[in-house]
Structures are given as structure tokens and as C-alpha cells.
Scaffold this motif. Structure first.
Motif, short mmCIF file in Angstrom:
data_model
loop_
_atom_site.label_atom_id
_atom_site.label_comp_id
_atom_site.label_asym_id
_atom_site.label_seq_id
_atom_site.Cartn_x
_atom_site.Cartn_y
_atom_site.Cartn_z
N UNK A 391 23.50 34.81 -3.81
CA UNK A 391 22.47 35.84 -3.61
C UNK A 391 22.48 36.38 -2.18
N UNK A 392 22.96 35.58 -1.24
CA UNK A 392 22.98 36.02 0.16
C UNK A 392 24.11 37.00 0.44
N UNK A 393 24.98 37.20 -0.55
CA UNK A 393 26.15 38.06 -0.38
C UNK A 393 25.98 39.37 -1.17
N UNK A 394 26.54 40.43 -0.63
CA UNK A 394 26.53 41.69 -1.38
C UNK A 394 27.47 41.65 -2.58
N UNK A 395 28.46 40.77 -2.53
CA UNK A 395 29.47 40.68 -3.59
C UNK A 395 29.32 39.42 -4.43
N UNK A 396 28.12 38.82 -4.43
CA UNK A 396 27.93 37.55 -5.12
C UNK A 396 28.03 37.64 -6.63
N UNK A 397 27.63 38.78 -7.18
CA UNK A 397 27.72 38.97 -8.62
C UNK A 397 27.83 40.46 -8.90
N UNK A 398 28.22 40.76 -10.12
CA UNK A 398 28.29 42.16 -10.53
C UNK A 398 26.88 42.64 -10.91
N UNK A 399 26.74 43.92 -11.15
CA UNK A 399 25.40 44.46 -11.28
C UNK A 399 24.69 44.07 -12.58
N UNK A 400 25.38 43.42 -13.51
CA UNK A 400 24.70 42.88 -14.69
C UNK A 400 24.51 41.37 -14.59
N UNK A 401 24.65 40.83 -13.35
CA UNK A 401 24.35 39.43 -13.12
C UNK A 401 25.50 38.47 -13.34
N UNK A 402 26.67 38.94 -13.76
CA UNK A 402 27.80 38.04 -13.99
C UNK A 402 28.39 37.59 -12.66
N UNK A 403 28.74 36.30 -12.60
CA UNK A 403 29.27 35.71 -11.38
C UNK A 403 30.60 36.35 -10.99
N UNK A 404 30.75 36.63 -9.70
CA UNK A 404 32.01 37.14 -9.16
C UNK A 404 32.91 35.94 -8.86
N UNK A 405 33.75 35.57 -9.83
CA UNK A 405 34.55 34.35 -9.71
C UNK A 405 35.52 34.37 -8.53
N UNK A 406 36.23 35.48 -8.24
CA UNK A 406 37.12 35.45 -7.07
C UNK A 406 36.40 35.16 -5.76
N UNK A 407 35.11 35.53 -5.67
CA UNK A 407 34.37 35.24 -4.45
C UNK A 407 34.25 33.73 -4.23
N UNK A 408 34.19 32.95 -5.31
CA UNK A 408 34.09 31.50 -5.15
C UNK A 408 35.33 30.93 -4.47
N UNK A 409 36.48 31.56 -4.71
CA UNK A 409 37.69 31.15 -3.98
C UNK A 409 37.48 31.40 -2.49
N UNK A 410 36.94 32.55 -2.15
CA UNK A 410 36.61 32.85 -0.75
C UNK A 410 35.63 31.82 -0.20
N UNK A 411 34.64 31.41 -1.00
CA UNK A 411 33.67 30.44 -0.54
C UNK A 411 34.32 29.11 -0.17
N UNK A 412 35.31 28.69 -0.98
CA UNK A 412 35.97 27.41 -0.68
C UNK A 412 36.76 27.49 0.61
#
Length: 704
Positions: A391-412
Motif C-alpha cells: 500500500x505504501x507503493x504506487x505500483x503495489x497493486x493494479x487498479x482492481x486490487x490484484x497484487x503486482x507480482x513482479x514488484x515482490x521480486x523488487x521487494x526481495x
């Protein structure tokens, strides 16, 4: 010849194995690799043709190095081997890198290495002795290449206390901050114990008084020895060997201060079965974390020969429930923007982020990295803190609430920057038909499922293993639904993560599901995976959450260049396009574009992608591209007149302004621009400029 099995850690006498029945241990299980032994003795007349043992493991993020002792029937020396997978090894042609000193009767055997790399310098601590029974000492040497070592002139640790009077051996060294820690074995009266010392330089050591670990459990007998110590999340973990009379077991203990230890009550590994390569003895562990798992290399004895094998920690996928009271009522994503009033909580629609938390914890990603832009600090990873970070990211999820999976790679990757033992993970998406293949390689998978009662919605679970045709799952909402069938007869898609050290680049385009789109690479070839992402189903209220479906185009590791996106729709409509471009370091460039589509006319957008620097990536309209080309061609001299340059820029801006008011007159204006370009060939435009500008205007004309 190596006359007896008496050696550094115990007075090893061949006896029959004693049987013990142990209760279930809470420590994660280890499984021996079926390829064991992974390092065998050398060919005849070589330095390690009789025994190999006492391995020490190093992993640099890509490759493995194993330092070990070898015996030629007369003496022990030390060598190294290399591997890309930890199973198939190539011995160093320069082996042995350290051997006995003929002129020094006290250093006729060298073995049991432990190595630290500091910059380009390798520091090694090892055991030396005049024989293979007692009088052991710990020595120190340094090397720049791992082949030629400079020995320190004198031993760095010698016996000084009664409990270690017959020798000190088996160093295990860690550098924590500016302090070196060493744990080592001490021998007295046939009993081995483990001691501890500290140093500011790795050479001059201050010992703790008395042993820090000694036998206390029935299966340990009268000796504990050969420590291997690693530091994980501020906790010290010691692995050691023990046994009633000879080493039959590998034990484990933990400490918060490096001195006071709490043992597991049962061993984590023991000797093999009848006639196996390690049926007689098991000893000398070396443990390190390789991405998400602990690798345990150890010595095994068949009754005649020492060899080296490996065991791997078996990590279950932890279970989290999206209904857990600790986060059940948290707002999922920014659900007030897209969900029904009763469908905004983690309990209702948090299945995707809860599944992601299970996978990340399985891979030992234990903390979210925080977000300096919002002041969010790093936190222990749970579904709640992962949701908070997204939620703290602008790219955390798409506009229908689905998780942005590639961002989790960035998080790791960000988590790895804070804690180097936290693995960097790469995201993969795959068709559902590959599930058996992926999960059979011991990789848990996140499944996107059409929810049976409402197939136009979706639910997420984690597939953990397969047995025959039965897939085990962790369902974040239904704890008791432990298998895929019969609850979920079909799978939409699957995603999974694997440890990586390289490329995090990814392109995702999200737009209205009613829009048709084709993404073409710089060569004009259609690329990317196109999917319809249905909204997450509200499990609490058993209804749709109210979000809209989205169409996604995804392209993993896109090469640099200019990509073309062709959009069309069957009816007159406005649309929104969200682009997420990640470079190979996982940095993101995200943009939102809104526009209108007319039936029968394809609108083109352009993406400049820089694989190595996302700051150079951009989403552009046909007008943006036209202007960009005008500026670049003028700067390169291909537009030879400033008057022509200014005229073309004026026309580009004028036509775009006209198009926003409607199509009236736009086509006529563009045809005039094309005539203008035609008349400026040769004198004011090079042939390259003419072709590029003509193509840009023709692309604009095609939209009207």
C-alpha cells in the motif's frame, strides 16, 4: 598408511552402532542428497586417494567453493573444489593448497579449514599436528588467489586450559562487526568439548574460560566437537557432531550471545543405513544458507573410507490465514477505491497477499524493506506488513486490487540490501499445464483459481507439493481444504519465485478488459502474455468484491528498444492504460494514460524500454514519438534547418491539440504536414530523416 580411525575429534574405535528412538523434533528436517557422496577420494597416487573429509562451504551468490582435507595414506593436506549446483564438483588442479612442512615435526598434518574472504584477501584457520591422534593446534594463513598461502609464523590458538590439554582443533570463524569469533574443539582424556574465543585481528585471541558447549544428552556420549557456526537474523546457530563413543550424529544448538547455547534435544542428522557410504560414522558438518535453504556438508565413513556428502534443509511452506485476527480487519490494498463497502478487508479479499506472504517466508524473506518515501520502517514479514508495504507503493497493486507480482521480486532485492542472508527472488508466470513439472522440482506455486461459485472472479492458494496426481495446497481462507481437488477443479494461471542474482526487469501493461491490444517488439513481432485478470472474490460474504476485470500484457526481461502497442475496441469508448516498466535492478517507471478508441481504428502507443536504466524508459503517444524524432533528428543534423525544425514541432503540437477536440480537420492537417516533409527532402532533410518523419505522420494518419 592410515592405520586406525583414531582422529582429530574422537578416539574413533569401530564399534556397533547403538540404537536410539528419538521423539519428533521441532527443528526443520534435513534430507541427504541421493547423489552422495558428492566428493569422493582421488585417483591412485594422488594427495587425497585415501580419505576426503572435514568440508568447509562458501557460497558467493552464484558459485560454491568447498575447502576440505585429503589423506594420501600417510598425511593430511588441504584442497578445494568448485561447483555451480553444490552437487557436481570440480577439484582444483592446484590441490593441495596447503600441506605438511618437512622441516617442522609439529606440522606433519594440516586439515579442517575454515575460510573468510575480506575484499580480495582469503583468511584461513586450520588444524595442524605432529600425528593424527593429539597435540593439535590452530594455525592461520592468508592468500590472494586461493592457491598460494602465506602461513603465520606461529600457531594462533594452543591448549592453555585443562579441558583442552591434549589439543585444540576444528576452528569455525565468524566476523561480526569488527570482532572475530572462533569456536573450536578441545580434547582432554578422550573427551571433546567446544570452546570460544574472540579477536580484533584474527590472530591474537582471548579465550572464554571453560568450554562453551559440552556433552549433556544421552546420544552425545562423552564428546561434542567440530562446530560449524552461522549467524542468521541475529541468532547464532551451531552444528556439531557427537555420539556415544564415535560420531554418529549431527546436532544443533542456538545462542543469542555466542557463548550460552540451547541444544535441540534430538540430532538433525545421523549415520546412513546398512552398506551405505556413511553407515559407520558421520562427522564434521559445515553449514551455510544458500538462498532459502541451509546446505549441510558433512563427512561420512563407510567402515574403510571417509567421503563428503551434502544434506539440505526441508522447509515447509508456512500457513497463514487471511482471517487471522491480527490482520483480518485491515483494509486490503486501497480497497475503498475499487471494492464494495463490505469487501474491503484482508479477511474478505486478502487471499493473494496472504499467499505471497507464505511463499516469501518459505524462501526466508523475513522482513519487508520499508519505504523511505513514506517513512515506513522495515518490519517482520506477515500478511499484514506485506499488505502495508504494498500500500505504501504506487505500483503495489493494479487498479482492481490484484497484487503486482513482479514488484515482490523488487521487494526481495530491497530486503537483501538490508539483510544479505535474505534471498533475491525472480518472478515467473506460467500456464497451468506446467504445475506438475514446477512443483515436482520442490518449488511452491501460487495458483490463480476461478472461484467455483462465481467463475468470473478469482481466488488464490499456494500449491506446496504433489504426490501422484494429488496436489497439496495451503488455502488462505479454508484451512481444512488441504488438496486442490475436489475443491478447485481448474486452474487459471500460476506464478512462482526462484532465487536469482541477476535480472529483475519486467513489463506489465494493465488496461480495460474490453480493449484489444497487441504489443510488438522493436522488430515488429508480437510479444508478451495477454491475460484477463478477474477481480478477487469476497470469501467472507460469498459475493463479487465489485472490482472490474483487467487485461494484462506481461513481458519478462524485455530487451531495450522501442515497442509499439496497438489498441482497438469494438465500440466508441474511453480507456485507461497503466504501464509498469522495471529495469534489471528492479527500479520502476510507472505511468497512466487515458484516451479514446473509435471502432475500426487502431491507436498506437509507444514504449521506449531501457533494460539497464528505467529512468530512460517512457510511455509515449504517436505525437510524443513524432516530437521526439524531430528533436533527435535536429540534434543529429539530419534536419538541417532550424526553420524546418520549428515548423515541424509547431505542426506536431497543433495536430495533437486539434485531435483532442475531435477528428474534424485533423486528417487534412496531417496530409499537409506530409506534403511539407515531401518538399523538404535532400535540401533540408537527410534520407533517414525523411523516412522516419514520413512514417510518423503516416502512423498518425492511420488513426483518422
Amino acid at each position: 598408511m592410515f592405520k586406525t580411525l583414531t582422529f582429530c575429534f574422537f578416539l574413533l574405535t569401530l564399534i556397533c552402532s547403538l540404537s536410539f528412538i528419538f521423539p519428533h523434533s521441532s527443528q526443520a528436517a534435513f534430507i541427504k542428497n541421493p547423489s552422495n557422496p558428492v566428493i569422493n577420494i582421488g585417483t591412485n597416487e594422488t594427495w587425497d586417494d585415501t580419505h576426503v573429509w572435514e568440508p568447509f562451504l562458501q557460497f558467493d551468490g552464484n558459485n560454491y567453493t568447498l575447502w576440505y582435507g585429503g589423506h594420501d595414506g600417510t598425511r593430511w593436506a588441504m584442497g578445494s573444489a568448485y561447483s555451480v549446483d553444490g552437487v557436481n564438483w570440480i577439484k582444483n588442479l592446484s590441490n593441495p593448497f596447503l600441506s605438511f612442512i618437512p622441516s617442522d615435526p609439529q606440522e606433519q598434518h594440516v586439515h579442517t579449514p575454515t575460510v573468510i574472504k575480506e575484499g580480495t584477501l582469503l583468511k584461513i584457520w586450520y588444524t595442524s599436528s605432529p600425528d593424527d591422534v593429539s597435540n593439535f593446534k590452530i594455525e592461520f594463513a592468508e592468500s590472494l588467489d586461493g592457491v598460494s598461502f602465506t602461513r603465520h609464523s606461529t600457531p594462533v590458538i594452543i591448549p592453555t586450559q585443562a579441558w583442552e590439554s591434549q589439543g585444540v582443533a576444528n576452528p569455525s570463524v565468524l566476523k561480526v562487526g569488527n570482532t572475530y569469533h572462533i569456536w573450536y574443539s578441545g580434547l582432554n582424556g578422550g573427551s571433546w568439548k567446544i570452546g570460544h574465543a574472540t579477536s580484533s585481528d584474527g590472530v591474537n585471541w582471548i579465550k572464554n574460560f571453560g568450554p562453551t558447549l559440552q556433552p549433556s544428552l544421552s546420544w552425545e556420549g562423552n564428546s561434542v566437537a567440530a562446530p560449524s557456526v552461522i549467524l542468521l537474523n541475529d541468532v547464532y546457530h551451531m552444528y556439531y557432531h557427537a555420539g556415544p563413543t564415535t560420531p554418529k550424529y549431527i546436532g544443533h544448538a542456538t545462542s543469542n550471545d555466542s557463548i550460552t547455547w540451547t541444544k535441540d534435544v534430538v540430532p538433525i542428522l545421523q549415520t546412513g543405513g546398512f552398506a551405505s557410504w556413511d553407515t559407520n560414522l558421520i562427522a564434521a558438518p559445515s553449514v551455510d544458507r544458500v538462498f532459502n535453504r541451509l546446505k549441510l556438508f558433512y563427512s561420512g565413513h563407510s567402515g574403510t573410507t571417509w567421503r563428503i556428502g551434502v544434506a539440505e534443509e526441508l522447509l515447509p511452506v508456512p500457513y497463514y490465514s487471511q482471517k487471522d485476527p491480527l490482520w483480518a480487519n485491515d483494509e486490503y490494498d486501497d480497497a475503498t477505491n475499487w471494492a464494495n463497502p463490505n469487501s474491503q478487508t484482508m479477511a474478505a479479499v486478502g487471499c493473494a497477499v496472504t499467499s505471497a506472504a507464505m511463499i516469501l517466508n518459505h524462501f526466508n524473506v523475513q522482513k519487508t524493506p520499508g519505504n523511505p518515501d513514506t517513512g515506513l520502517p522495515p518490519k517482520i514479514l506477515t500478511p499484514a506488513t506485506l499488505n502495508e508495504w504494498l500500500k505504501s507503493r504506487n505500483d503495489g497493486s493494479y487498479r482492481n486490487g490484484l497484487t503486482n507480482w513482479p514488484l515482490l521480486a523488487r521487494m526481495t532485492k530491497l530486503a537483501n540490501n538490508l539483510e544479505p542472508t535474505s534471498p533475491k527472488l525472480e518472478y515467473f508466470a506460467s500456464p497451468s499445464g506446467t504445475l506438475s513439472t514446477i512443483i515436482s522440482s520442490d518449488v511452491p506455486v501460487i495458483l490463480n483459481l476461478p472461484y467455483p461459485s462465481s467463475p468470473s472472479n478469482t481466488h488464490f492458494v499456494v500449491a506446496t507439493k504433489v504426490d501422484g496426481g494429488t496436489f497439496s495446497i495451503n488455502d488462505p481462507f479454508y484451512e481444512n481444504q488441504a488438496t486442490l481437488d475436489p475443491y478447485y477443479p481448474t486452474v487459471n494461471r500460476l506464478g512462482y519465485f526462484k532465487p536469482t542474482n541477476s535480472d529483475f526487469s519486467y513489463l506489465t501493461l494493465a488496461f480495460d478488459a474490453s480493449v484489444s491490444a497487441i504489443l510488438k517488439n522493436p522488430n515488429g513481432i508480437p510479444v508478451g502474455d495477454t491475460t484477463i485478470e478477474q477481480p478477487i472474490f469476497d470469501q467472507v460474504n460469498q459475493t463479487s468484491s465489485g472490482a472490474e476485470p483487467l487485461k494484462l500484457i506481461s513481458l519478462k526481461q524485455p530487451p531495450s528498444g522501442l515497442y509499439t502497442l496497438e489498441l482497438s475496441a469494438p465500440t466508441l469508448q474511453t480507456f485507461q492504460l497503466d504501464s509498469y516498466i522495471y529495469d534489471n535492478e528492479g527500479e520502476v517507471e510507472s505511468e497512466t494514460f487515458t484516451g479514446s478508441l473509435v471502432p475500426g481504428i487502431s491507436q498506437k502507443l509507444y514504449l521506449t524500454i531501457d533494460h539497464d536504466e528505467v529512468g530512460n524508459s517512457e510511455l509515449m503517444t504517436s505525437y510524443d514519438l513524432f516530437r521526439l524524432h524531430i528533436k533527435e533528428l535536429y540534434q543529429s543534423g539530419d534536419i538541417k534547418s532550424k526553420t524546418v525544425y520549428n515548423k515541424l514541432l509547431y505542426e506536431a503540437n497543433k495536430v495533437e491539440k486539434m485531435s483532442k477536440k475531435g477528428p474534424t480537420g485533423v486528417r487534412i492537417r496531417l496530409e499537409g504536414v506530409l506534403v511539407y516533409i515531401e518538399g523538404r527532402q535532400i535540401k533540408f532533410l537527410t534520407q533517414e530523416a525523411y523516412q522516419i518523419l514520413k512514417s510518423d505522420v503516416q502512423n498518425l494518419l492511420a488513426q483518422f
